[in-house]
Scaffold this active site. Structure first.
Site, short mmCIF file in Angstrom:
data_model
loop_
_atom_site.label_atom_id
_atom_site.label_comp_id
_atom_site.label_asym_id
_atom_site.label_seq_id
_atom_site.Cartn_x
_atom_site.Cartn_y
_atom_site.Cartn_z
N TYR A 46 93.75 3.59 -31.34
CA TYR A 46 94.73 4.51 -30.70
C TYR A 46 94.80 4.47 -29.32
O TYR A 46 94.02 4.12 -28.52
CB TYR A 46 94.01 6.18 -30.78
CG TYR A 46 95.38 6.74 -29.91
CD1 TYR A 46 96.23 7.16 -31.20
CD2 TYR A 46 95.38 6.99 -28.79
CE1 TYR A 46 97.10 8.31 -30.72
CE2 TYR A 46 96.17 7.84 -27.97
CZ TYR A 46 96.92 8.89 -29.10
OH TYR A 46 98.08 9.03 -27.95
N TRP B 249 98.38 2.04 -26.73
CA TRP B 249 98.94 1.64 -26.26
C TRP B 249 99.56 0.16 -25.67
O TRP B 249 100.16 0.35 -24.64
CB TRP B 249 100.01 2.55 -24.64
CG TRP B 249 99.90 3.93 -25.14
CD1 TRP B 249 99.28 5.06 -26.39
CD2 TRP B 249 101.66 4.29 -24.92
NE1 TRP B 249 100.24 6.29 -26.31
CE2 TRP B 249 101.02 5.69 -25.65
CE3 TRP B 249 103.00 4.58 -24.72
CZ2 TRP B 249 102.24 6.95 -25.53
CZ3 TRP B 249 103.71 5.15 -24.92
CH2 TRP B 249 103.72 6.53 -25.24
#
Length: 763
Positions: free
Chosen positions: A113, A115
């Site tokens: 999870y 970015w």
């Protein structure tokens, strides 16, 4: 004689840009020339790409290397031994194979999870999940920390979350049609730099500078109010937005200002909600006076705002931050009910919005166009967890829990494989997460820098940053597709995630299935041309890959998908929503049937659990100087530090009561833990409220005040936030608020250690 620079295109979560290097390798970046409001976060890039905290070689925690897999409390404290890539990949492949043979693929948690990149091929989550799908699957996570609560709730109410996220009115539509915008949670400009796939033109940030629409901003923080706008600031007590929403709704109801025709034709369950507003079930009418007493505002102002809302085109929006709290479903549901009572849902610039001011692409006017994507395949393992329950998963295998009407069981995870993310940024109660990370047999992390997640791993595999590889950058509602050229050579021995996973796949016999025989450049061509073919079938002329790559970008065609709310409003029977009733569910019989006391079948006021931890209300919001923890070692982030630590904003009255001056090092503590921060005394926060943004790299050190415990010397607020779900319905993140005490710290100040790598040795 001067040599003209060669500027190469690239993109990031905070914007498209151009990059070049000097002869000595120094990086320079410049915003995209078409960007009307470039993000200052681009200035973090030059420092971070070659920072001394980059992971230079594969590294293995000494205890795991010498003692083998198994639970341990030494993760995060031991030195690492640098090894060759062949050694590291052999060991990881062997451990993956052992885990699936002895415990099954359900025992592998494919984390990722995060970015890590705005690029669509080197998207770490897609790469990792594609790899695990080729070796038999993995336990996955569902949802995200940003809107995990709303993602579960909204399908019950309006059929899908995309009805609001994907089809939000543009700022131009708001400027043209909206008389009044009421923003619960505010419209913080700092968030408008960011979108997962990047932003070429920051139109949302530019629009807020001169919106022209009357704004009422409801937030305890003054910087949630846009500058240069016709704004009224309502500094309500944190966590009381639902009470205000109910007080406004009660005023509309008892004054006859609600739209009966819309409620009857387009909604279901209003009569149940109306009875609640009138106090029939519990004996408490949700009057303006009742709301004022909870929120700390004037009852006359509540009534006047309700009347103003009913007098013209009104858009009610709820920020994502409000659903990242205990009972986070309620402000979203109550905001939707309030908008429904005004009867303007489905009208341009009216109704309900969720996320304006939370992300750059909410309100953007770019095309609704899915960028090229990497196919991940199918996961043979059906087991999943809600994303914010990672510590529960690791600590309590076999325990049952509720989720969206289901009764689920945590599997027994033995191996954690994480790429492109940092749970020690996103998660709450980091001391508990440290204990949780001690339970698996093995933790494998792909990382660019020595973050806290890397330091709590057994095997750390050095990953490249986006500027060290080629990719295609594309965001939801972005105006451009960006050819992300390679600008820098990889740092040390870093490899991209695809190369790392291809090496593992070769050892596990799935190399052909994972790579399909393509190199990364061939994958880019394949993804682009498949995407191009889809657009050609819709009548759009898009150049071939070579032309796109040489140009550096592509202005995307105007592909729109009208909001389903307008045709629904016109004829709900012919254009129903995907809800059980086909209408907006102000009372959900399905949610009510679950029997969750923390999320009943209609919007309600649910006070927070008994206050623990201290007299000050801490807001742990998103930072203005970086994205989550990304860029914390960059220049923009470092300039904002106070005494090398994350700044904590505190009202002058609260500071004076504690003998705190601007610039002091302060200790922030509660029953869960403690951290050190740098005081910033400011009237831009409500009295009784302190603000400590997330994302300072976690730096646990011995706590001199509580022997045997640790504190974060750098100022990470997630040592103070409770690891509890928003409710049993969503199991969403509730880490936005905490209660704390703040004291001036007069003892020896420990150095912040996050700017250096951990102890490293060579094998």
């Amino acid at each position: 004689m001067t040599t003209e620079r060669t500027w190469l295109p690239s993109s990031s979560h905070w914007g498209a840009f151009r990059a070049t290097t000097d002869a000595d390798g120094t990086l320079h970046v410049a915003p995209h020339p078409a960007d009307p409001a470039p993000s200052p976060l681009l200035d973090n890039l030059p420092d971070t790409v070659r920072h001394r905290t980059r992971v230079r070689r594969p590294a293995i925690r000494r205890g795991w290397l010498e003692g083998g897999p198994g639970p341990t409390d030494r993760r995060g404290t031991e030195e690492f031994v640098e090894v060759s890539w062949d050694t590291a990949l052999d060991l990881v492949a062997e451990e993956l194979d052992r885990t699936r043979r002895e415990h099954g693929n359900e025992a592998i948690f494919g984390g990722s999870y995060g970015w890590s990149s705005a690029g669509r091929f080197h998207h770490a989550q897609s790469q990792l999940h594609r790899f695990h799908n080729t070796i038999g699957g993995y336990t996955s996570s569902r949802g995200n920390y940003s809107v995990g609560t709303s993602q579960v709730l909204l399908p019950h109410l309006v059929g899908s979350s995309g009805v609001l996220f994907a089809h939000a009115d543009s700022w131009q539509t708001i400027r043209e049609h909206t008389d009044l915008l009421v923003a619960f949670g505010g419209l913080p400009r700092k968030n408008l730099s960011i979108a997962p796939g990047g932003v070429t033109r920051h139109t949302s940030a530019a629009a807020l500078r001169d919106l022209g629409t009357e704004l009422v901003v409801i937030s305890p923080l003054a910087d949630d109010v846009p500058t240069g706008s016709r704004s009224a600031w309502w500094p309500v007590a944190p966590g009381t937005d639902v009470a205000l929403q109910l007080g406004l709704a009660h005023t509309l109801l008892t004054s006859g200002l609600h739209d009966r025709e819309f409620l009857e034709r387009c909604c279901t369950g209003f009569e149940v909600f109306a009875d609640y507003l009138l106090g029939k079930p519990d004996g408490t009418a949700k009057t303006a006076e009742w709301a004022a007493g909870i929120c700390g505002v004037d009852a006359a102002d509540v009534r006047a705002l309700a009347e103003r809302m009913a007098a013209g085109r009104t858009l009610i929006t709820v920020s994502w931050s409000l659903q990242r709290t205990e009972h986070g479903e309620q402000p979203v549901w109550a905001g939707l009910a309030l908008a429904a009572m005004l009867g303007q849902i489905g009208l341009p610039g009216g109704g309900f919005g969720h996320g304006y001011g939370s992300m750059a692409d909410i309100g953007d006017d770019g095309p609704l166009l899915q960028p090229p994507t990497l196919p991940m395949g199918q996961n043979p393992v059906s087991t999943f967890i809600p994303v914010a329950r990672i510590a529960d998963l690791l600590l309590h295998p076999g325990r049952q829990y509720d989720y969206d009407g289901q009764r689920l069981t945590y599997p027994d995870v033995r191996l954690v494989h994480w790429a492109g993310g940092n749970p020690f940024h996103h998660h709450q109660d980091l001391n508990r997460l440290r204990r949780a990370f001690g339970r698996p047999d093995t933790v494998v992390v792909h990382e660019t820098h020595w973050t806290a997640t890397a330091r709590h791993a057994d095997v750390v595999l050095p990953a490249t940053v986006p500027l060290e590889r080629e990719d295609i950058g594309g965001g939801f509602r972005d105006s451009h597709l960006i050819a992300m050229h390679q600008v820098l050579e990889p740092y040390g021995e870093a490899r991209d995630d695809h190369a790392i996973l291809a090496g593992l796949a070769r050892r596990l016999g799935t190399h052909r299935e994972f790579t399909e025989g393509r190199s990364p450049r061939e994958w880019l061509v394949h993804m682009y041309e498949r995407w191009r073919g889809g657009l050609a079938a819709q009548g759009h002329d898009v150049p071939p890959f070579d032309e796109f790559w040489a140009a550096g970008e592509l202005r995307l065609p105007r592909v729109s998908h009208p909001s389903p709310l307008a045709p629904f409003r016109a004829d709900p029977q012919a254009n129903p929503l995907r809800t059980p009733s086909g209408r907006i569910e102000l009372f959900s019989a399905e949610i009510d049937s679950f029997g969750y006391p923390d999320c009943p079948g209609h919007p309600v006021w649910l006070p927070a659990r008994q206050r623990r931890g201290g007299p000050l209300h801490l807001i742990a919001n998103q930072p203005a100087t970086r994205l989550h923890g990304q860029g914390d070692v960059g220049a923009v982030s470092r300039r904002a530090k106070v005494a090398g630590r994350e700044p904590l904003r505190i009202h002058p009255r609260d500071a004076a009561e504690r003998g705190i001056s601007d610039g002091d090092v302060v200790r922030v503590s509660n029953h869960l833990g403690a951290c050190l921060a740098g005081a910033r005394v400011s009237e831009d926060v409500r009295p009784g409220v302190v603000v400590l943004a997330t994302g300072a790299w976690f730096d646990p050190q011995p706590d001199p005040v509580r022997p045997g415990e640790s504190l974060c010397a750098h100022g990470n607020p997630n040592v103070l936030t409770a690891d509890v779900p928003a409710s049993r319905l969503s199991q969403g993140c509730a880490g936005q608020h905490a209660h704390v005490e703040v004291e001036r710290y007069d003892g020896p100040v420990p150095p912040v250690r996050t700017g250096e790598p951990p102890p490293l040795a060579e094998r």
